[in-house]
Design an enzyme around this catalytic site. Structure first.
Site, PDB file in Angstrom:
ATOM      1  N   HIS A 131       0.855  -1.187   0.000  1.00 53.45           N
ATOM      2  CA  HIS A 131       0.000   0.000   0.000  1.00 53.45           C
ATOM      3  C   HIS A 131       0.893   1.239   0.000  1.00 53.45           C
ATOM      4  O   HIS A 131       1.861   1.304   0.759  1.00 53.45           O
ATOM      5  CB  HIS A 131      -0.932  -0.007   1.209  1.00 53.45           C
ATOM      6  CG  HIS A 131      -1.944   1.092   1.156  1.00 53.45           C
ATOM      7  ND1 HIS A 131      -2.796   1.247   0.077  1.00 53.45           N
ATOM      8  CD2 HIS A 131      -2.225   2.114   1.992  1.00 53.45           C
ATOM      9  CE1 HIS A 131      -3.561   2.313   0.280  1.00 53.45           C
ATOM     10  NE2 HIS A 131      -3.225   2.863   1.428  1.00 53.45           N
ATOM     11  N   HIS A 146      -2.946   9.107   0.862  1.00 56.84           N
ATOM     12  CA  HIS A 146      -2.936   7.850   0.102  1.00 56.84           C
ATOM     13  C   HIS A 146      -4.313   7.550  -0.468  1.00 56.84           C
ATOM     14  O   HIS A 146      -5.326   8.055   0.012  1.00 56.84           O
ATOM     15  CB  HIS A 146      -2.420   6.687   0.967  1.00 56.84           C
ATOM     16  CG  HIS A 146      -3.121   6.515   2.275  1.00 56.84           C
ATOM     17  ND1 HIS A 146      -3.866   5.410   2.584  1.00 56.84           N
ATOM     18  CD2 HIS A 146      -3.199   7.328   3.368  1.00 56.84           C
ATOM     19  CE1 HIS A 146      -4.369   5.533   3.804  1.00 56.84           C
ATOM     20  NE2 HIS A 146      -3.977   6.682   4.308  1.00 56.84           N
ATOM     21  N   CYS A 184      -3.301   2.766  -5.598  1.00 59.29           N
ATOM     22  CA  CYS A 184      -2.564   3.646  -4.689  1.00 59.29           C
ATOM     23  C   CYS A 184      -1.154   3.931  -5.194  1.00 59.29           C
ATOM     24  O   CYS A 184      -0.614   5.030  -4.996  1.00 59.29           O
ATOM     25  CB  CYS A 184      -2.519   3.031  -3.290  1.00 59.29           C
ATOM     26  SG  CYS A 184      -1.859   1.354  -3.246  1.00 59.29           S
TER      27      CYS A 184
END
Ligand SMILES: [Zn+2]
Length: 260
Positions: free
Chosen positions: A30, A42, A144
């Site tokens: 991530h 994010h 992301c």
């Protein structure tokens, strides 16, 4: 190997850095932009944000009052570093690496040959996306890692409605491949099985390299203020966006032919 190369301590990161961590026992990563004051911007998907620790971070976070802030219907979130990391290790994405370094990184989603813009511009883009969003999250087309790569470089693939910039899926599949290599050292011994695995690994690396935004020839710099139009977030019909993308391609080809 990448796990050792890119791992950093919290005190080492600077505002404007592209950072990442691993989720689900290293199955996927991530990514976000560290914007200072212990916070990260994010991009999350609905399936990630349905996870209680993200979705309710503002309720359970004790270290940052606005942790979990997002605009309505936006997938771009600002969290504190603790909530971003969830007790996992911190890694920093590398920019402007040479092709040899790129290939040395076994795992996708850890570096790019593209150069980063100055930190102030990176933070400005991240702040803008926090206000305006980054389209709909899609594991392959828009994720992301794509949004962090965009903040760092301002580069967008012209076929944004097709394949995303990051090759995040490569990093998903890169995980088991890396695990195979690290757990089976005998793969380096000559055998049909080892030859097949090594062949797959070489193909994986080449595919990943060809998908890198620093190598692709179908990327262009897009001002963050124009991003909504490029991603079709301004409510225009898809056809108009496609026409606009075609026009961008023509501009890009013209620009390149002038340069050459
Ligand atoms: Zn928090």
């Amino acid at each position: 190997m990448d796990l050792l190369i890119n791992r950093v301590e919290r005190r080492e990161i600077k505002p404007g850095d592209h950072i990442y961590t691993y989720r689900a026992a290293f199955i996927y990563s991530h990514h976000g932009i560290f914007v200072g004051e212990n916070t990260v911007v994010h991009f999350t998907s609905s399936w990630i944000s349905s996870d209680s620790s993200f979705y309710n971070s503002s309720l359970i976070c004790s270290s940052y009052p606005d942790c979990g802030f997002r605009k309505p219907k936006s997938g771009v979130v600002r969290s504190c570093l603790d909530c971003f990391l969830r007790n996992e290790s911190l890694y920093r994405y590398k920019y402007g690496v040479s092709p040899s370094v790129f290939f040395a990184h076994v795992r996708g989603g850890t570096c790019t040959t593209a150069k980063s813009d100055p930190p102030a511009e990176v933070i400005r883009r991240a702040s803008y996306l926090l206000e305006s969003g980054f389209g709909n999250y899609h594991l392959i087309q828009n994720n992301c890692e794509d949004s962090a790569l965009y903040c760092k470089t301002g580069l967008l693939t012209l076929d944004k409605l097709g394949v995303g910039a990051s090759g995040q899926v490569s990093s998903v599949f890169g995980a088991p491949l890396e695990a195979i290599f690290s757990s089976c050292p005998n793969l380096w011994m000559p055998s049909p099985v080892s030859r097949a695995v090594i062949k797959a690994a070489v193909k994986y690396s080449l595919d990943r390299y060809e998908a890198d935004i620093g190598v692709r020839d179908d990327v262009m710099k897009v001002a963050v203020e124009d991003l909504a139009v490029k991603l079709g977030l301004d409510g225009r019909h898809h056809k108009e966006v496609a026409d606009d993308t075609d026009a961008s391609k023509r501009d890009f080809v013209a620009m390149n032919s002038e340069r050459n």
